[in-house]
Design a protein around this motif. Structure first.
Motif, PDB file in Angstrom:
ATOM      1  N   LEU A 147       0.833  -1.208   0.000  1.00 20.44           N
ATOM      2  CA  LEU A 147       0.000   0.000   0.000  1.00 20.44           C
ATOM      3  C   LEU A 147       0.862   1.250   0.000  1.00 20.44           C
ATOM      4  N   ASN A 148       1.925   1.232   0.777  1.00 17.62           N
ATOM      5  CA  ASN A 148       2.832   2.381   0.802  1.00 17.62           C
ATOM      6  C   ASN A 148       3.343   2.670  -0.605  1.00 17.62           C
ATOM      7  N   VAL A 149       3.782   1.638  -1.278  1.00 20.20           N
ATOM      8  CA  VAL A 149       4.323   1.782  -2.629  1.00 20.20           C
ATOM      9  C   VAL A 149       3.227   2.246  -3.599  1.00 20.20           C
ATOM     10  N   ALA A 150       1.977   1.852  -3.349  1.00 15.84           N
ATOM     11  CA  ALA A 150       0.860   2.234  -4.220  1.00 15.84           C
ATOM     12  C   ALA A 150       0.460   3.697  -4.064  1.00 15.84           C
ATOM     13  N   TRP A 151       0.833   4.332  -2.958  1.00 13.77           N
ATOM     14  CA  TRP A 151       0.384   5.710  -2.731  1.00 13.77           C
ATOM     15  C   TRP A 151       0.899   6.665  -3.806  1.00 13.77           C
ATOM     16  N   THR A 152       2.155   6.588  -4.149  1.00 14.42           N
ATOM     17  CA  THR A 152       2.735   7.526  -5.118  1.00 14.42           C
ATOM     18  C   THR A 152       2.029   7.442  -6.473  1.00 14.42           C
ATOM     19  N   PRO A 153       1.828   6.252  -7.056  1.00 17.63           N
ATOM     20  CA  PRO A 153       1.071   6.204  -8.309  1.00 17.63           C
ATOM     21  C   PRO A 153      -0.387   6.657  -8.148  1.00 17.63           C
ATOM     22  N   ALA A 154      -0.999   6.350  -7.001  1.00 20.14           N
ATOM     23  CA  ALA A 154      -2.394   6.757  -6.788  1.00 20.14           C
ATOM     24  C   ALA A 154      -2.514   8.273  -6.707  1.00 20.14           C
ATOM     25  N   PHE A 155      -1.620   8.916  -5.982  1.00 26.07           N
ATOM     26  CA  PHE A 155      -1.698  10.358  -5.786  1.00 26.07           C
ATOM     27  C   PHE A 155      -1.101  11.106  -6.975  1.00 26.07           C
ATOM     28  N   PHE A 156       0.147  10.872  -7.269  1.00 26.29           N
ATOM     29  CA  PHE A 156       0.835  11.617  -8.335  1.00 26.29           C
ATOM     30  C   PHE A 156       0.517  11.066  -9.726  1.00 26.29           C
ATOM     31  N   GLY A 157       0.551   9.741  -9.876  1.00 25.51           N
ATOM     32  CA  GLY A 157       0.325   9.148 -11.194  1.00 25.51           C
ATOM     33  C   GLY A 157      -1.087   9.392 -11.705  1.00 25.51           C
ATOM     34  N   LEU A 158      -2.073   9.150 -10.853  1.00 27.98           N
ATOM     35  CA  LEU A 158      -3.467   9.371 -11.245  1.00 27.98           C
ATOM     36  C   LEU A 158      -3.907  10.814 -11.008  1.00 27.98           C
ATOM     37  N   GLU A 159      -3.017  11.604 -10.421  1.00 30.56           N
ATOM     38  CA  GLU A 159      -3.334  12.993 -10.066  1.00 30.56           C
ATOM     39  C   GLU A 159      -4.640  13.043  -9.283  1.00 30.56           C
ATOM     40  N   VAL A 212      -8.048  12.142  -3.764  1.00 26.33           N
ATOM     41  CA  VAL A 212      -8.929  11.129  -3.175  1.00 26.33           C
ATOM     42  C   VAL A 212      -8.287   9.751  -3.264  1.00 26.33           C
ATOM     43  N   GLY A 213      -7.601   9.466  -4.378  1.00 24.92           N
ATOM     44  CA  GLY A 213      -6.895   8.195  -4.497  1.00 24.92           C
ATOM     45  C   GLY A 213      -5.816   8.051  -3.436  1.00 24.92           C
ATOM     46  N   GLY A 214      -5.113   9.158  -3.147  1.00 21.36           N
ATOM     47  CA  GLY A 214      -4.112   9.137  -2.084  1.00 21.36           C
ATOM     48  C   GLY A 214      -4.726   8.857  -0.729  1.00 21.36           C
ATOM     49  N   ILE A 215      -5.875   9.474  -0.467  1.00 20.20           N
ATOM     50  CA  ILE A 215      -6.574   9.240   0.803  1.00 20.20           C
ATOM     51  C   ILE A 215      -7.037   7.789   0.885  1.00 20.20           C
ATOM     52  N   ALA A 216      -7.547   7.268  -0.238  1.00 19.74           N
ATOM     53  CA  ALA A 216      -8.035   5.885  -0.273  1.00 19.74           C
ATOM     54  C   ALA A 216      -6.932   4.877   0.031  1.00 19.74           C
ATOM     55  N   VAL A 217      -5.699   5.228  -0.260  1.00 22.50           N
ATOM     56  CA  VAL A 217      -4.567   4.357   0.069  1.00 22.50           C
ATOM     57  C   VAL A 217      -4.125   4.585   1.512  1.00 22.50           C
ATOM     58  N   LEU A 218      -4.098   5.842   1.946  1.00 22.89           N
ATOM     59  CA  LEU A 218      -3.550   6.166   3.267  1.00 22.89           C
ATOM     60  C   LEU A 218      -4.410   5.688   4.437  1.00 22.89           C
TER      61      LEU A 218
END
Length: 166
Positions: free
Chosen positions: A97-109, A112-118
């Motif tokens: 999940l930690n590794v998924a945060w960067t693509p969710a937040f920055f990659g998908l811009e 909300v995706g960042g929050i959904a991971v955090l």
């Protein structure tokens, strides 16, 4: 060296040192890999209103290198104990999940995706700290700064969301 000092500071053999360094390097490489592809250099991120408590850019690589180093040592301690099946499994899931945060937040811009991971990440890190505590208390203590940082990251991301409504 007296026996008391030898007990407090046991000598580390070469194999043990190589194992620890291997865990630290592995966690740092895997943890930082998404930042090579996605990061704060995008026009989207530069255009976002930043929270007042957003740290200087230099803080992120310094803090993450330190945290990933602590995670590597912590993981090695639990792996070495050879009794941490659940603890190791929780570590892997929370780290994914930690590794998924960067693509969710920055990659998908996506804030909300960042929050959904955090949100689940914070919960899983809490569970990992508890599971590590049951295997090796030192390993659990080494995870506390990481727990504090991902909790801070959640607060920061929630504030991004408040300041930049979609």
């Amino acid at each position: 060296m007296t026996n008391g000092l030898r007990h407090r500071f046991p000598s580390i053999d070469l194999r043990t040192l190589i194992e620890v360094v291997g865990f630290v390097v592995l966690v740092n490489v895997l943890g930082s890999a998404p930042g090579v592809v996605f990061g704060p250099d995008s026009a989207w991120f530069r255009a976002l209103e930043k929270p007042w408590f957003y740290p200087p850019e230099l803080a992120f690589p310094v803090v993450w290198t330190l945290l990933f180093t602590l995670l590597g040592i912590s993981l090695w301690l639990v792996w070495r104990a050879d009794s941490g099946g659940l603890a190791l499994g929780l570590f892997v899931v929370q780290f994914a999940l930690n590794v998924a945060w960067t693509p969710a937040f920055f990659g998908l811009e996506s804030i909300v995706g960042g929050i959904a991971v955090l949100v689940p990440l914070v919960a899983l890190v809490c569970a990992t700290v508890y599971a590590f505590w049951r295997v090796d208390r030192r390993a659990a203590v080494l995870l506390v700064p990481y727990l504090l940082w991902v909790t801070f990251a959640l607060a920061l991301t929630l504030e991004f969301w408040r300041l930049n409504p979609a």
